[in-house]
Design an enzyme around this catalytic site. Sequence first.
Site, short mmCIF file in Angstrom:
data_model
loop_
_atom_site.label_atom_id
_atom_site.label_comp_id
_atom_site.label_asym_id
_atom_site.label_seq_id
_atom_site.Cartn_x
_atom_site.Cartn_y
_atom_site.Cartn_z
N HIS A 44 0.83 -1.20 0.00
CA HIS A 44 0.00 0.00 0.00
C HIS A 44 0.87 1.26 0.00
O HIS A 44 1.57 1.54 0.97
CB HIS A 44 -0.94 0.04 1.22
N ASN A 82 -3.00 9.40 -11.51
CA ASN A 82 -3.62 10.60 -10.97
C ASN A 82 -3.16 10.78 -9.53
O ASN A 82 -3.11 9.82 -8.77
CB ASN A 82 -5.15 10.48 -11.02
N HIS A 95 -1.88 3.72 -8.35
CA HIS A 95 -2.25 2.87 -9.50
C HIS A 95 -1.93 3.60 -10.79
O HIS A 95 -2.01 4.83 -10.86
CB HIS A 95 -3.73 2.47 -9.45
P1 5GP Z 1 -8.48 7.25 -10.06
O1 5GP Z 1 -9.64 8.17 -10.34
O2 5GP Z 1 -8.28 7.07 -8.57
O3 5GP Z 1 -7.23 7.60 -10.78
O4 5GP Z 1 -8.89 5.83 -10.67
C1 5GP Z 1 -9.59 4.87 -9.96
C2 5GP Z 1 -10.06 3.87 -10.99
O5 5GP Z 1 -10.49 2.72 -10.30
C3 5GP Z 1 -11.24 4.37 -11.82
O6 5GP Z 1 -10.89 4.35 -13.20
C4 5GP Z 1 -12.36 3.38 -11.49
O7 5GP Z 1 -13.15 3.05 -12.61
C5 5GP Z 1 -11.60 2.18 -10.97
N1 5GP Z 1 -12.32 1.40 -9.97
C6 5GP Z 1 -13.00 1.88 -8.90
N2 5GP Z 1 -13.49 0.86 -8.18
C7 5GP Z 1 -13.10 -0.29 -8.80
C8 5GP Z 1 -13.29 -1.67 -8.49
O8 5GP Z 1 -13.93 -2.06 -7.51
N3 5GP Z 1 -12.76 -2.57 -9.38
C9 5GP Z 1 -12.05 -2.18 -10.47
N4 5GP Z 1 -11.57 -3.15 -11.25
N5 5GP Z 1 -11.83 -0.88 -10.77
C10 5GP Z 1 -12.36 0.05 -9.94
ZN ZN Z 2 -4.19 -0.06 -0.35
#
Ligand code: 5GP
Ligand code: ZN
Length: 118
Positions: A44, A82, A95
């Site tokens: 993490h 991001n 990520h």
């Molecule tokens: P961020 O906005 O934090 O850069 O991206 C988070 C990403 O995680 C988003 O593109 C969203 O669609 C994805 N995401 C959110 N919850 C889940 C989940 O439970 N499973 C998967 N596979 N993707 C998720």
């Molecule tokens: Zn975590």
Amino acid sequence: MCLFCKIVNNEIAANIELENDDFIAFHDINPKAPVHILAIPKLHVESFNEVSPDVMSGMSAFIQELTKRLGIDKSGYRVITNVGENGGQEVKHLHWHILGGSKLKWDHFCDADPKDFF
Ligand code: 5GP
Ligand code: ZN
């Protein structure tokens, strides 16, 4: 425990594309391109602000292996992480979005005037 730690621990299901001892890559639940994979360290780490050179070096090799496996290394792709509020980071576990499978747009990022910051 955060959402992506739960995926690492198999407490939440994900469509896993590639995994090794330190990293895991799975399909984004809300894809924004034909290929939209999230690659994360199992450790993490909140965001790119906190990542160590050691994790980054493993992460780069892992993403390179992933893009070859997906067959998008030659056609091209985009790697995005991001960070924080302005970056639009929703999940606070580092990520990398790997986007490809089609020509990606390079478009309107914000409503502010690009000349206003510096
Ligand atoms: P961020 O906005 O934090 O850069 O991206 C988070 C990403 O995680 C988003 O593109 C969203 O669609 C994805 N995401 C959110 N919850 C889940 C989940 O439970 N499973 C998967 N596979 N993707 C998720
Ligand atoms: Zn975590």
